[in-house]
Design an enzyme around this catalytic site. Structure first.
Site, mmCIF file in Angstrom:
data_model
loop_
_atom_site.group_PDB
_atom_site.id
_atom_site.type_symbol
_atom_site.label_atom_id
_atom_site.label_comp_id
_atom_site.label_asym_id
_atom_site.label_seq_id
_atom_site.Cartn_x
_atom_site.Cartn_y
_atom_site.Cartn_z
ATOM 1 N N LYS A 49 0.812 -1.056 0.143
ATOM 2 C CA LYS A 49 -0.005 -0.170 -0.066
ATOM 3 C C LYS A 49 0.797 1.245 -0.134
ATOM 4 C CE LYS A 49 -3.685 -2.438 2.290
ATOM 5 N NZ LYS A 49 -4.273 -2.842 3.448
ATOM 6 N N GLN B 147 -4.647 -1.168 10.018
ATOM 7 C CA GLN B 147 -4.263 -2.826 9.131
ATOM 8 C C GLN B 147 -4.972 -3.763 10.245
ATOM 9 O OE1 GLN B 147 -3.364 -3.108 5.981
ATOM 10 N NE2 GLN B 147 -3.930 -5.433 6.347
ATOM 11 N N ASP C 227 -10.682 2.856 4.539
ATOM 12 C CA ASP C 227 -11.225 1.570 4.410
ATOM 13 C C ASP C 227 -12.648 1.445 4.435
ATOM 14 O OD1 ASP C 227 -9.260 -0.582 3.916
ATOM 15 O OD2 ASP C 227 -8.904 -0.746 5.991
#
Ligand code: NAP
Length: 300
Positions: free
Chosen positions: A53, A97, A120
């Protein structure tokens, strides 16, 4: 003939477009979109994901940085860090994460992220807005990256999202990360949606009725070729590592790819299908969050 949907190539085109748009935004406003990825601990797969990412962000001109935090970090300290990033005007996207270590409640942490920076799309406010849609999402709504990537693959396969209207879609899986937001997106695009899960009866029968099948069960080759309708479009989200006869391992999806070939209209491969689209859509969300902020400040 089955079309193999090349997620790598589609993601590369999306990244190239984002790079152009980010360069133009920077030239016009001086603003560089900022993304922070918080990684708590040393989960091996997560380490790979966050590096991917960070690299992808930098390649398109986003100031992407991973913050590595110790596994024993108290939940309160992680919440403080999230709060500091919420207040930082140079940061437009925050991603924590998953999975988090067991002493940290993921729901508490995800809810602490400013919904406007929730790239997200897991904050309950964003999930709730998505669940309530009856038309395609507005530009300021941050939609979870994997379902958004699946939608773009469907757009590519069908030659436009209008072609989804009225189609029978089956989403295999009901997780908050993939299955549920995927179903909500398909519904927002006027599909007739069925959600299947581990308690679904006659799964093969449900699959055979589907014109669009999105498989996100995390079960290697669960969906067999004869479960698929001829001419179905199949998006395989599953990533499963299985042993090979030679003693190594390889990745397979949730759909028996070789059995589907020649039977369905289009299918994504694993790897090289949904995975690259997920990362590209994270970058898209970061730019979207940055633009939404500029619009609020009257600089859009
Ligand atoms: P998850 O949280 O484990 O959810 C799996 C879902 O599948 C659950 O709803 C479960 O039903 C259902 N399921 C499991 N076994 C089943 C069976 N035999 N028959 C019918 N339904 C079954 O997984 P996830 O996070 O959604 O991820 C799913 C897969 O996608 C995994 O392989 C993951 O690695 C992959 N993934 C890929 C990407 C990407 O970028 N390519 C991103 C995210 C995830 P219940 O609810 O009844 O338990």
């Amino acid at each position: 003939m089955t079309r193999i949907l090349d997620g790598k190539a589609l993601a590369a085109r999306l990244r190239a477009r984002l790079a152009d748009e980010i360069a133009a935004l920077r030239a016009r406003t001086g603003i560089v979109p900022g993304l922070r990825v918080l990684l708590v601990g040393e989960h091996p797969a997560s380490l790979v994901y966050v590096r991917t990412k960070e690299r992808a962000a930098r390649e398109v001109g986003i100031d992407g940085r991973v913050e590595r935090l110790p596994v024993e970090l108290p939940e309160a300290s992680l919440l403080e860090r999230v709060s500091a990033l919420n207040a930082d005007p140079t940061v437009h996207g925050i991603l924590v994460q998953l999975p988090l270590p067991p002493h940290i409640d993921p729901a508490r942490v995800l809810t602490a992220i400013d919904p406007a920076k929730d790239v997200d799309g897991f904050h309950p406010l964003n999930a709730g807005r998505l669940a309530q849609l009856s038309s395609p999402p507005p530009a300021d709504l941050l939609v979870p990256c994997t379902p958004r990537g699946c939608l773009l693959l469907l757009e590519e396969a069908l030659g436009g999202l209008e072609a989804l209207r009225g189609k029978r879609a089956l989403v295999l899986g009901r997780s908050t990360v993939v299955g549920r937001p995927m179903a909500a997106l398909l519904l927002a695009h006027d599909c007739t949606v069925t959600i299947a899960h581990s308690r679904t009866r006659e799964l093969a029968h449900e699959c055979r009725r589907a014109e669009i099948l999105v498989a996100a069960a995390g079960r290697p080759e669960l969906v067999r070729g004869d479960w698929l309708a001829p001419d179905a479009v199949v998006i395989d989200v599953g990533i499963n590592r299985v042993p090979t006869a030679e003693g190594g391992s390889r990745l397979v999806g949730d759909v028996a790819f070789d059995e589907a070939l020649g039977r369905v209209a289009a299918i994504t491969p694993v790897p090289g299908g949904v995975g690259p689209m997920t990362v590209a859509c994270l970058l898209e969300n970061t730019l979207r969050a940055c633009r939404a902020r500029l619009a609020v400040e009257g600089r859009g």
